[in-house]
Every structure is written in structure tokens, then in C-alpha cells.
Enzyme design. Structure first.
Site, PDB file in Angstrom:
ATOM      1  NE  ARG A  50      -2.700   0.595   3.497  1.00 26.87           N
ATOM      2  CZ  ARG A  50      -2.001   0.901   4.597  1.00 26.87           C
ATOM      3  NH1 ARG A  50      -1.326   2.027   4.661  1.00 26.87           N
ATOM      4  NH2 ARG A  50      -1.971   0.089   5.623  1.00 26.87           N
ATOM      5  CE1 TYR A 102     -16.733  11.062 -16.080  1.00 29.79           C
ATOM      6  CE2 TYR A 102     -15.655  11.118 -13.943  1.00 29.79           C
ATOM      7  CZ  TYR A 102     -16.399  10.447 -14.891  1.00 29.79           C
ATOM      8  OH  TYR A 102     -16.807   9.162 -14.653  1.00 29.79           O
ATOM      9  CG  ASP A 174      -9.021  15.441 -15.215  1.00 26.26           C
ATOM     10  OD1 ASP A 174      -8.363  14.811 -16.061  1.00 26.26           O
ATOM     11  OD2 ASP A 174      -9.996  14.962 -14.605  1.00 26.26           O
ATOM     12  CE  LYS A 199     -12.157   7.406 -19.017  1.00 30.65           C
ATOM     13  NZ  LYS A 199     -12.096   7.451 -17.617  1.00 30.65           N
TER      14      LYS A 199
HETATM   15  N1  PLP Z   1     -11.418  12.771 -15.176  1.00 33.15           N
HETATM   16  C1  PLP Z   1     -11.918  12.708 -16.419  1.00 33.15           C
HETATM   17  C2  PLP Z   1     -11.716  13.866 -17.356  1.00 33.15           C
HETATM   18  C3  PLP Z   1     -12.637  11.584 -16.831  1.00 33.15           C
HETATM   19  O1  PLP Z   1     -13.151  11.536 -18.092  1.00 33.15           O
HETATM   20  C4  PLP Z   1     -12.827  10.508 -15.922  1.00 33.15           C
HETATM   21  C5  PLP Z   1     -13.593   9.296 -16.307  1.00 33.15           C
HETATM   22  O2  PLP Z   1     -14.232   9.250 -17.346  1.00 33.15           O
HETATM   23  C6  PLP Z   1     -12.297  10.618 -14.628  1.00 33.15           C
HETATM   24  C7  PLP Z   1     -11.589  11.761 -14.292  1.00 33.15           C
HETATM   25  C8  PLP Z   1     -12.480   9.518 -13.623  1.00 33.15           C
HETATM   26  O3  PLP Z   1     -11.664   8.420 -13.924  1.00 33.15           O
HETATM   27  P1  PLP Z   1     -11.961   6.914 -13.511  1.00 33.15           P
HETATM   28  O4  PLP Z   1     -13.164   6.460 -14.241  1.00 33.15           O
HETATM   29  O5  PLP Z   1     -10.698   6.201 -13.885  1.00 33.15           O
HETATM   30  O6  PLP Z   1     -12.179   6.877 -12.012  1.00 33.15           O
END
Ligand code: PLP
Length: 403
Positions: A50, A102, A174, A199
Site C-alpha cells: 500500500r 467530468y 485534469d 483512458k
Molecule cells: N477525469 C476525467 C476527465 C474523466 O473523463 C474521468 C472518467 O471518465 C475521470 C476523471 C475519472 O476516472 P476513472 O473512471 O478512472 O475513475
């Protein structure tokens, strides 16, 4: 790895030929949850998975190098990555986020705020005066997400980060939509970058993961302490898979964005499509800014079909695109943000963010552009009569690509 290598080389070589036991060219996967101590008073480099794991730290280092960070923390999901910097704020503090962030980020920030963990304000960050008014309230943390999801709005990272830092905020970007291959927010003045590595970074739609990359070591150490304390670090197997996917990030995203541009241009020429949101089109309001601050336009695009075109009917008729949430994988996906990725937002929040119920978002994969364009046009033809513009466009494409 030395810092002066090109990023393409860094990712291709990450962890390669580092196995001290058998000189395996690909690095070993360390699944051990705990590690032996030679002596009870001599803490080893890795003692418990961890807190630290050799496979995860290889991925963390590669991502930190790519983003120009001092510290890289690999988390169990993108949402765990978005949540981690929130350990820096206290009740009463203000957090600013984009009004079209998001949907999961919107839900997380709203839920924290409802519980009184901090206050949150959602702002259109492409509107400099709206951002300035919000920054005058001296936020503790400012989230930036550009290009935004799903409308691909472009925020001026350097300007927003400078203003937010001047207001005393920690600036978190992000960078999921472009990956470090196409945009490096730390070099534009942000303090922290977060990723859903689910992604583009992994790119194979078989791991859910995240990463937090921090410019300054002391802030990075503080967040690494929280990641271990809260137990949100990523699993070794997921890290191994993500490191494997990362090696092909550049060729994947370069090919995907080339195809996305072709799809965007083809759709723009069809009068059954009312609007195409793609920063690579000269008509996109953020086109010039994207050209300056990104090294590519990415492989995401959204469209609104013309009045009378049954958007759901188009989706149902697609044969190659899979109707699914997520993005950035080798396979092309399509979704309706209002009922899928952004369903966690209230209808009012979606309205304010400009996300209509008719909006359709495409994540362009590695299939041949010709097949993807044909798939969309065939699906459109099944719900609305084809236009002469479409026929001409497809013929031009066929001629140019001899296929
Ligand atoms: N940030 C963005 C721009 C996203 O598109 C997503 C998920 O689609 C996330 C964060 C969250 O990621 P996760 O689904 O891996 O938890």
C-alpha cells in the site's frame, strides 16, 4: 532514466531491462503485498505494497518524468486521483471547478460540499471575467479541465493558473483528455496534474486507474502521505498493465487524433449535423488557443445532430462504434453524455454547462478512418435522408485515400 530524453523514448524504455534477477527485458511484476526486512531496524526501500511497490513506482516515475513532476502517485482510479488533492482543503475553504467538468468530478465535489467538507463553486473558466470574480473569493484549490468533457472547450491554462496562484490557490489540472503526449499543464504553471489512466495512458480499456503528478517535492510528499494513509494507491497488476499500455501512448494518440480530425471534417460537411465540437476545426472557438498550448487536438469530438435527426436512432444503428462510457482506448466508443457520462449532474447543471440531451460524444480509436466515417454516415442514412454534401465528402475521402 535521464531527464533530457525525448518523451517518446522515456515511455518506450520505462522499466525496460531493469530486472536484476534474470535480466528480463520487460520488467517483472511484483505482486507481493509485503517485503522482508534484513533487520528490524533497517527499513527496506519497499516494506508494504500500500505504501510502496516496485511495479507501481516504475509507473509513477515514468508518468512523473512525462509530466515534468517531482513526485508521481499511482492511484486505484481516476476519481481517487481527483479526490487526493482535496486532502489539502478544510471546512470553510473554497474550491473552484469548471462548470462543465467530468460528471464524476462534479458529483464528488458537490457531495463533499453538501457534507460541509469545503465550499465549491462551478465556473465557466473560458470566461476570464467569471474566473476573475470567482478568484476574488480567494479559493484554496482551483481545478482546471481542458479540453472540457464533453464540449471540448479550451481554457487558457497559463492565464488561469497564473491568476489562481496569484489568488493563493493550489492549481490542479485534469489532463485525462489529452495525456502528457499532447499537453503538459505543469509547464504552463499548474501545481498538480491528475489523470484517469483508464483512458489514453493505459489505452486498452482493461484497467481502471489514476495518477497524481506533483511539481514540488514537498507538496508531492504531503499527497503521497495521504495516498498511503487513505489507502488509495493502485494495485501492482494494474500498474504493470498500465506501464505496458503507456509504451505505445504516442503512436496510439497520434493516429487516433488524425482519424478524429478526418471524422470531424467529414461530419462538418453534412447538413444533418448541426454542430461539431472539435478543437482541430478552425471554426472551434478554442482552436487558436489549442494550437498554442497543446501539441495536438486530441481524439475526442462531440456533435449535435440537426433538428429532426433521431440521435438515439443513429447510435443504435452504428455497427463499429460501441455504445459505452469511457474514452481513450484503441476502440471507438460513442455515448450520450446526458444519460451516460454526465448523468450524475443535475439537469440544471447540464443546462448551465451547455450539455444538451441531444449531444453525442465520440472517442475515436485505432480503426481505419474510412470505416468509421462510413459507419456514422450509414447510421445517419438509416434515420435521415443523405445530403449531397455527404456523398461528395465521402467520394473525396475515398479518392484521397484510395480505399
Ligand atoms: N477525469 C476525467 C476527465 C474523466 O473523463 C474521468 C472518467 O471518465 C475521470 C476523471 C475519472 O476516472 P476513472 O473512471 O478512472 O475513475
Amino acid at each position: 532514466m535521464t531527464r533530457d530524453l525525448r518523451p517518446e523514448t522515456l515511455v518506450a524504455r520505462a522499466g525496460v531491462a531493469t530486472d536484476p534477477s534474470h535480466r528480463g527485458v520487460s520488467p517483472p511484476l511484483h505482486l507481493a503485498s509485503t517485503f522482508g526486512w534484513r533487520d528490524p531496524e533497517e527499513k527496506p526501500a519497499f516494506d508494504y505494497s500500500r505504501s510502496g511497490n516496485p511495479t507501481r513506482s516504475e509507473l509513477g516515475r515514468a508518468l512523473a518524468d512525462l509530466e515534468g513532476a517531482s513526485v508521481g502517485i499511482v492511484t486505484a482510479s481516476g476519481m481517487a486521483a481527483v479526490d487526493l488533492p482535496l486532502n489539502l482543503v478544510s471546512p470553510g475553504d473554497l474550491v473552484i471547478a469548471p462548470h462543465d467538468c467530468y460528471g464524476g468530478t462534479f458529483r464528488l465535489l458537490s457531495a463533499h460540499a453538501r457534507r460541509g467538507d469545503f465550499r465549491v463553486e462551478f465556473v465557466n473558466q473560458t470566461d476570464a471575467s467569471a474566473l476573475a470574480r470567482a478568484l476574488a473569493k480567494r479559493p484554496k484549490l482551483v481545478f482546471i479541465e481542458t479540453p472540457s468533457n464533453p464540449l471540448l472547450r479550451i481554457t487558457d491554462i497559463a492565464a488561469a493558473a497564473a491568476a489562481a496562484r496569484a489568488a493563493g490557490a493550489v492549481v490542479v489540472a485534469d489532463n485525462t483528455f489529452l495525456s502528457p503526449a499532447l499537453q503538459q499543464p505543469l509547464s504552463l504553471g499548474c501545481d498538480v496534474v491528475v489523470h484517469s489512466t483508464t483512458k489514453y495512458i493505459n489505452g486498452h480499456s482493461d484497467v481502471v486507474g489514476g495518477a497524481v503528478l506533483i511539481r514540488d517535492r514537498s507538496l508531492g510528499d504531503e499527497l503521497a502521505w495521504w495516498a498511503n494513509c487513505r489507502g488509495v494507491t493502485g494495485a501492482p497488476f494494474d500498474s504493470y498493465m498500465t506501464l505496458r499500455g503507456l509504451r505505445t501512448l504516442f503512436p496510439r494518440i497520434e493516429r487516433q487524433q488524425e482519424t478524429a480530425g478526418a471524422v470531424a471534417r467529414a461530419l462538418s460537411a453534412d447538413d444533418r449535423v448541426a454542430k461539431v465540437y472539435y478543437p482541430g476545426l478552425a471554426s472551434h472557438p478554442g482552436h487558436e488557443l489549442a494550437r498554442r498550448q497543446q501539441s495536438g487536438f486530441g481524439a475526442m469530438l462531440s456533435v449535435e445532430f440537426a433538428d429532426g435527426v433521431d440521435a438515439l436512432g443513429v447510435l443504435r444503428a452504428l455497427e463499429i462504434f460501441t455504445i459505452a462510457e469511457s474514452l481513450g482506448g484503441f476502440e471507438s466508443l460513442v455515448c450520450t453524455p446526458a444519460t451516460m457520462t454526465h448523468a450524475a449532474m443535475t439537469p440544471e447543471a447540464r443546462r448551465l454547462a451547455g450539455i444538451s440531451d441531444r449531444l453525442v460524444r465520440f472517442s475515436i480509436g485505432l480503426e481505419h478512418p474510412h470505416d468509421l466515417i462510413r459507419d456514422i454516415f450509414a447510421a445517419l442514412d438509416s434515420v435521415a435522408a443523405p445530403s449531397p454534401g455527404r456523398v461528395a465528402c465521402l467520394r473525396k475521402w475515398d479518392e484521397a485515400h484510395a480505399c
